[in-house]
Design a protein around this motif. Structure first.
Motif, PDB file in Angstrom:
ATOM      1  N   TRP A   1       0.824  -1.211   0.000  1.00 22.34           N
ATOM      2  CA  TRP A   1       0.000   0.000   0.000  1.00 22.34           C
ATOM      3  C   TRP A   1       0.857   1.260   0.000  1.00 22.34           C
ATOM      4  CZ3 TRP A   1      -4.686   0.415  -1.536  1.00 22.34           C
ATOM      5  CH2 TRP A   1      -5.644  -0.573  -1.300  1.00 22.34           C
TER       6      TRP A   1
ATOM      7  N   TYR B   1      -7.299   7.561   1.837  1.00 23.11           N
ATOM      8  CA  TYR B   1      -8.486   6.719   1.832  1.00 23.11           C
ATOM      9  C   TYR B   1      -9.121   6.676   0.445  1.00 23.11           C
ATOM     10  CZ  TYR B   1     -13.220   5.042   2.406  1.00 23.11           C
ATOM     11  OH  TYR B   1     -14.392   4.339   2.235  1.00 23.11           O
TER      12      TYR B   1
ATOM     13  N   ALA C   1      -7.069   4.482  -1.872  1.00 22.77           N
ATOM     14  CA  ALA C   1      -7.171   3.075  -1.492  1.00 22.77           C
ATOM     15  C   ALA C   1      -8.566   2.514  -1.770  1.00 22.77           C
ATOM     16  CB  ALA C   1      -6.832   2.914  -0.017  1.00 22.77           C
ATOM     17  N   ARG C   2      -9.595   3.316  -1.524  1.00 20.99           N
ATOM     18  CA  ARG C   2     -10.977   2.871  -1.788  1.00 20.99           C
ATOM     19  C   ARG C   2     -11.159   2.515  -3.260  1.00 20.99           C
ATOM     20  NH1 ARG C   2     -14.717   7.758  -1.996  1.00 20.99           N
ATOM     21  NH2 ARG C   2     -13.342   7.957  -3.815  1.00 20.99           N
TER      22      ARG C   2
ATOM     23  N   ALA D   1      -9.163  -0.733  -4.086  1.00 22.84           N
ATOM     24  CA  ALA D   1      -9.861  -1.903  -3.548  1.00 22.84           C
ATOM     25  C   ALA D   1     -11.121  -2.206  -4.347  1.00 22.84           C
ATOM     26  CB  ALA D   1     -10.202  -1.663  -2.077  1.00 22.84           C
TER      27      ALA D   1
ATOM     28  N   LEU E   1     -13.634  -0.867   0.872  1.00 22.45           N
ATOM     29  CA  LEU E   1     -12.898  -0.343   2.032  1.00 22.45           C
ATOM     30  C   LEU E   1     -13.873   0.528   2.810  1.00 22.45           C
ATOM     31  CD1 LEU E   1     -10.413   0.211   3.759  1.00 22.45           C
ATOM     32  CD2 LEU E   1      -9.732   1.963   2.098  1.00 22.45           C
TER      33      LEU E   1
ATOM     34  N   THR F   1     -10.981   2.977   7.697  1.00 24.33           N
ATOM     35  CA  THR F   1      -9.591   2.650   8.014  1.00 24.33           C
ATOM     36  C   THR F   1      -9.031   3.712   8.942  1.00 24.33           C
ATOM     37  OG1 THR F   1      -7.477   1.977   7.032  1.00 24.33           O
ATOM     38  CG2 THR F   1      -8.533   3.929   6.090  1.00 24.33           C
TER      39      THR F   1
ATOM     40  N   LEU G   1      -3.778   0.162   5.990  1.00 22.21           N
ATOM     41  CA  LEU G   1      -4.734  -0.524   5.124  1.00 22.21           C
ATOM     42  C   LEU G   1      -4.614  -2.046   5.182  1.00 22.21           C
ATOM     43  CD1 LEU G   1      -4.234   2.123   2.379  1.00 22.21           C
ATOM     44  CD2 LEU G   1      -6.421   1.687   3.510  1.00 22.21           C
TER      45      LEU G   1
ATOM     46  N   SER H   1      -8.382  -1.769   9.233  1.00 25.34           N
ATOM     47  CA  SER H   1      -9.398  -1.389   8.253  1.00 25.34           C
ATOM     48  C   SER H   1     -10.535  -2.403   8.257  1.00 25.34           C
ATOM     49  CB  SER H   1      -8.796  -1.345   6.840  1.00 25.34           C
ATOM     50  OG  SER H   1      -7.536  -0.713   6.823  1.00 25.34           O
TER      51      SER H   1
ATOM     52  N   PHE I   1     -12.518  -4.290   5.515  1.00 19.60           N
ATOM     53  CA  PHE I   1     -12.643  -4.671   4.106  1.00 19.60           C
ATOM     54  C   PHE I   1     -13.816  -5.631   3.972  1.00 19.60           C
ATOM     55  CE2 PHE I   1      -7.963  -3.839   4.295  1.00 19.60           C
ATOM     56  CZ  PHE I   1      -7.894  -2.862   3.316  1.00 19.60           C
TER      57      PHE I   1
ATOM     58  N   SER J   1     -16.556  -9.865   6.360  1.00 16.64           N
ATOM     59  CA  SER J   1     -15.363  -9.019   6.318  1.00 16.64           C
ATOM     60  C   SER J   1     -14.091  -9.848   6.286  1.00 16.64           C
ATOM     61  CB  SER J   1     -15.337  -8.084   7.536  1.00 16.64           C
ATOM     62  OG  SER J   1     -15.363  -8.832   8.736  1.00 16.64           O
TER      63      SER J   1
ATOM     64  N   LEU K   1      -6.320  -8.036  -2.764  1.00 14.36           N
ATOM     65  CA  LEU K   1      -5.917  -6.645  -2.914  1.00 14.36           C
ATOM     66  C   LEU K   1      -4.675  -6.501  -3.790  1.00 14.36           C
ATOM     67  CD1 LEU K   1      -6.603  -5.500   0.738  1.00 14.36           C
ATOM     68  CD2 LEU K   1      -7.790  -4.660  -1.294  1.00 14.36           C
TER      69      LEU K   1
END
Length: 299
Positions: free
Chosen positions: A68, A190, A193-194, A197, A204, A207, A225, A230, A232, A246, A293
């Motif tokens: 990440w 965020y 990363a969102r 993902a 996501l 986090t 992450l 987080s 997920f 999750s 991921l």
């Protein structure tokens, strides 16, 4: 009462000074003044660090964090200096050890939420707010928020809860400029990363990050992450109005609160060891999160 069921004795390594034992990580300092962060296979639930470890967990968290860091290197610098083992360190530290910059850490858990659940849902049910931010009517567990929000928390010691606080309280504690930097960096990372993902079929939901300063520069630190920091969710199983499946230690929480465990989480008794089938299922979830991921097979 909470904390460690059995607090581990940190390994003594020549040339390293042990600084701290956390829920998952051991923190050392080398002779150059850099931090050496070693992720263990420990797991925690309900403010207890459990006596049973999850094999490979420390390496998965470390390798996923490194992946990440590369994905958002253009947004904010990170604290990693090296992944090489310090001289004299045991071979078992390989893959779960980071040599990091020593930063002036900001005493705030920087939380970003894109979906409503957890402590945010509990506050929303009472006041239609999260950390003082007003949200629309009609949201339920798992609802996507109109836009991601920054919902900071105070950092707590092992065995204690982080406490959600308002942005205004963060600004009061660390200054308006630093608070603004934290919010901007948290929501930028965020958002990146969102989207990454989501392209991999993973939501996501929320986090948390930790930041520190190197001189005047804001630097992201600790793990990022991972399933420990987080929520997920598998996108194809997302269904607002209920708890979501999750990629984390939910198997652990569910077993501890089941009749099979025989444990009362509201008592002062420590939780029992985990059975092998819960250990195996939890490890599989961490591996699945890593593989979905990153697109890379764990083995």
């Amino acid at each position: 009462m909470s904390g460690f069921v059995e607090k581990p004795e940190p390994l003594q390594v020549p040339g390293l000074v042990h600084l701290h034992t956390g829920k998952v990580r051991e923190l050392y300092q080398n002779e150059a003044g850099d931090l050496v962060m070693v992720a263990s296979d420990r797991t925690s639930a309900f403010d207890w660090v459990l006596p049973t470890e999850i094999p490979d967990k420390g390496r998965i968290l470390t390798q996923l964090s490194l992946w990440w860091f590369d994905q958002f290197a253009d947004l904010v610098p990170n604290h990693v200096l090296s992944t090489e083992l310090p001289a004299g360190a045991p071979a078992d530290w390989a893959g779960r050890t980071l040599v990091c910059k020593s930063l002036r850490m900001v005493p705030v858990e920087c939380v970003a939420r894109g979906y409503l659940t957890g402590s945010g849902l509990a506050e929303y049910k009472e006041s239609r707010t999260v950390c003082g931010l007003a949200l629309p009517e009609g949201l339920v567990d798992g609802s996507e928020l109109p836009a991601p929000i920054f919902t900071p928390a105070t950092k707590a010691a092992v065995g204690e809860h982080d406490e959600n606080v308002s942005y205004e309280e963060v600004a009061r504690q660390v200054g308006a400029d630093t608070a603004a930097q934290l919010r901007q960096a948290t929501l930028a990372v965020y958002g990146r990363a969102r989207d990454i993902a989501r392209d991999r079929g993973v939501i996501l939901a929320d986090t948390k990050f930790e930041f520190g300063f190197e001189g005047e520069d804001l630097v992201i630190a600790d793990e990022v992450l991972t399933p420990d920091s987080s929520r997920f969710w598998p996108a194809d199983q997302w269904q607002p109005g209920r708890a979501q499946p999750s990629y984390d230690k939910q198997f652990v929480r569910d077993w501890l609160t089941s009749a099979e465990s025989g444990w009362d989480r509201h008592s002062e008794q420590p939780p029992p060891p985990l059975p092998q089938h819960i250990v195996d299922a939890t490890r599989a979830k961490y591996v699945e999160a890593y593989e979905r991921l990153t697109g890379v097979g764990w083995e």
